[in-house]
Enzyme design. Structure first.
Site, mmCIF file in Angstrom:
data_model
loop_
_atom_site.group_PDB
_atom_site.id
_atom_site.type_symbol
_atom_site.label_atom_id
_atom_site.label_comp_id
_atom_site.label_asym_id
_atom_site.label_seq_id
_atom_site.Cartn_x
_atom_site.Cartn_y
_atom_site.Cartn_z
ATOM 1 N N ASP A 201 23.917 -42.574 -5.132
ATOM 2 C CA ASP A 201 23.912 -41.949 -6.454
ATOM 3 C C ASP A 201 24.906 -40.791 -6.522
ATOM 4 O O ASP A 201 25.172 -40.140 -5.514
ATOM 5 C CB ASP A 201 22.491 -41.444 -6.754
ATOM 6 N N HIS B 187 33.261 -44.385 -8.792
ATOM 7 C CA HIS B 187 32.804 -45.648 -8.186
ATOM 8 C C HIS B 187 33.820 -46.129 -7.144
ATOM 9 O O HIS B 187 33.453 -46.618 -6.085
ATOM 10 C CB HIS B 187 32.593 -46.719 -9.253
ATOM 11 N N SER C 167 21.653 -51.826 -10.441
ATOM 12 C CA SER C 167 20.258 -52.085 -10.792
ATOM 13 C C SER C 167 20.163 -52.895 -12.079
ATOM 14 O O SER C 167 21.133 -52.965 -12.851
ATOM 15 C CB SER C 167 19.511 -50.761 -10.977
ATOM 16 N N TRP D 189 22.651 -52.584 -16.346
ATOM 17 C CA TRP D 189 23.258 -53.452 -17.383
ATOM 18 C C TRP D 189 23.326 -52.726 -18.719
ATOM 19 O O TRP D 189 24.107 -53.102 -19.595
ATOM 20 C CB TRP D 189 22.467 -54.759 -17.551
ATOM 21 N N ARG E 216 24.365 -49.744 -19.237
ATOM 22 C CA ARG E 216 25.484 -48.773 -19.313
ATOM 23 C C ARG E 216 26.553 -49.288 -20.270
ATOM 24 O O ARG E 216 26.591 -50.472 -20.596
ATOM 25 C CB ARG E 216 26.077 -48.569 -17.918
ATOM 26 N N LEU F 156 25.580 -56.252 12.249
ATOM 27 C CA LEU F 156 24.853 -55.669 11.113
ATOM 28 C C LEU F 156 24.687 -56.663 9.959
ATOM 29 O O LEU F 156 25.636 -57.372 9.606
ATOM 30 C CB LEU F 156 25.639 -54.436 10.613
ATOM 31 N N ARG G 106 14.070 -39.412 -6.794
ATOM 32 C CA ARG G 106 13.427 -40.573 -7.433
ATOM 33 C C ARG G 106 13.673 -41.822 -6.603
ATOM 34 O O ARG G 106 14.624 -41.878 -5.833
ATOM 35 C CB ARG G 106 14.060 -40.820 -8.823
ATOM 36 N N SER H 247 13.658 -44.910 -8.381
ATOM 37 C CA SER H 247 14.405 -45.728 -9.343
ATOM 38 C C SER H 247 14.236 -47.235 -9.167
ATOM 39 O O SER H 247 15.234 -47.977 -9.137
ATOM 40 C CB SER H 247 15.895 -45.368 -9.307
HETATM 41 C C1 FPP Z 1 25.417 -44.461 -8.930
HETATM 42 O O1 FPP Z 1 26.213 -43.399 -9.366
HETATM 43 C C2 FPP Z 1 26.208 -45.586 -8.444
HETATM 44 C C3 FPP Z 1 26.264 -46.839 -9.011
HETATM 45 C C4 FPP Z 1 25.507 -47.220 -10.205
HETATM 46 C C5 FPP Z 1 27.121 -47.898 -8.468
HETATM 47 C C6 FPP Z 1 27.332 -47.924 -6.987
HETATM 48 C C7 FPP Z 1 28.502 -48.734 -6.706
HETATM 49 C C8 FPP Z 1 29.440 -48.470 -5.762
HETATM 50 C C9 FPP Z 1 29.356 -47.362 -4.798
HETATM 51 C C10 FPP Z 1 30.651 -49.306 -5.660
HETATM 52 C C11 FPP Z 1 30.510 -50.747 -5.362
HETATM 53 C C12 FPP Z 1 29.622 -51.096 -4.239
HETATM 54 C C13 FPP Z 1 29.908 -51.920 -3.194
HETATM 55 C C14 FPP Z 1 28.783 -52.362 -2.354
HETATM 56 C C15 FPP Z 1 31.250 -52.360 -2.826
HETATM 57 P P1 FPP Z 1 26.093 -42.959 -10.888
HETATM 58 O O2 FPP Z 1 27.156 -43.651 -11.650
HETATM 59 O O3 FPP Z 1 24.701 -43.200 -11.359
HETATM 60 O O4 FPP Z 1 26.384 -41.423 -10.791
HETATM 61 P P2 FPP Z 1 25.824 -40.277 -11.757
HETATM 62 O O5 FPP Z 1 24.332 -40.263 -11.575
HETATM 63 O O6 FPP Z 1 26.487 -39.056 -11.217
HETATM 64 O O7 FPP Z 1 26.258 -40.635 -13.140
#
Ligand code: FPP
Length: 248
Positions: free
Chosen positions: A22, A39, A67, A71, A73, A133, A196, A198
């Site tokens: 997160d 990201h 999650s 969807w 977003r 792994l 959380r 989530s």
């Molecule tokens: C949460 O941060 C992160 C996500 C919803 C996406 C996680 C995805 C990646 C790290 C990239 C792709 C993954 C792989 C496995 C290659 P947020 O956007 O909720 O951050 P915020 O809470 O600060 O808005």
């Protein structure tokens, strides 16, 4: 300071670590960039953590990458994340192969765009012979969805008389979850200072140790994983018993 890696007890490495990644959006904002940049940097943290998990002998690493709720977003962000996944699969598969990593996925994969699904399936097949792994991506995943899905299938098998409702116990129920065959995580990490769960692995984390860090996901690297495992090793896990009953 000495690396946490050297301070770890090699005999008590958790078999399964799960991570709620997160803080990508806030990281991007902090750097004056668009959310997608967060990201993208998050993918580098994924690479670091996969490497470090392999180095210390963690067997299963589950990453909450997308999650069911994600969807909702903005369409542009969902598309950017899907694009990023395709790129990550294309760019990382050789390195994963070199590191003997296996890949699997949990979640409602039928919701994933066909391009992502095809790449993912291809990569899973490509890495299927590996013995190191097991990297598990939670995609279009939510724990309530997984549990309801299990209940539906149990009901169906009961109606079709493949099982008898009297047989339903923890073990049978677990066989209907996406994580069947995977041991429960002993350690759950969440970044970005949020406390959380989530909708993540609600059944499976019944006895997991929870580790929260202020670090935003794109800042979370190898040493941070070692530190989390070190913290885990310094906790007493009692599973409802008292200290004196624990055999070391
Ligand atoms: C949460 O941060 C992160 C996500 C919803 C996406 C996680 C995805 C990646 C790290 C990239 C792709 C993954 C792989 C496995 C290659 P947020 O956007 O909720 O951050 P915020 O809470 O600060 O808005």
């Amino acid at each position: 300071m000495e690396s946490f890696k050297n301070r770890l007890d090699k005999n008590r490495i958790p078999k399964h670590v799960a991570v709620i990644m997160d803080g990508n959006g806030r990281w991007a904002e902090k750097h004056g960039k668009a959310r997608v940049f967060g990201h993208e940097s998050g993918v580098e943290s994924v690479r670091s953590v996969v490497e470090s998990a392999g180095e210390i002998g963690i067997k299963h690493l589950t990453l909450y990458a997308f999650s069911t709720e994600n969807w909702e977003r903005p369409k542009s962000e969902v598309e950017a994340l899907m694009e990023l996944l395709v790129h990550a699969i294309d760019n990382e598969s050789e390195l994963l192969m070199k590191n003997n990593v296996r890949l699997s996925a949990i979640g409602d994969l039928s919701k994933m765009p066909s391009k992502v699904k095809e790449r993912l399936d291809g990569c899973i097949r490509f890495l299927s012979g590996n013995t190191g792994l097991n990297l598990i991506l939670a995609l279009s995943y939510s724990s309530k969805w997984e549990i309801i899905n299990a209940v539906k299938n149990i009901a169906k098998d009961s109606v079709e008389r493949k099982i008898n409702p009297e047989m339903i116990n923890n073990e049978l129920f677990e066989n209907y979850l996406n994580t069947a065959e995977i041991p429960d995580p002993e350690l759950l990490i969440r970044t970005s200072g949020e406390f959380r769960i989530s909708n993540f692995l609600l059944w499976q984390i019944a006895y997991a140790e929870l580790y929260f860090t202020e670090k935003l996901w794109p800042d979370f690297r190898k040493e941070d994983l070692f530190e989390a495992v070190f913290d885990f090793q310094n906790r007493e896990r009692r599973f409802g018993k008292i200290s004196e009953q624990l055999t070391l």
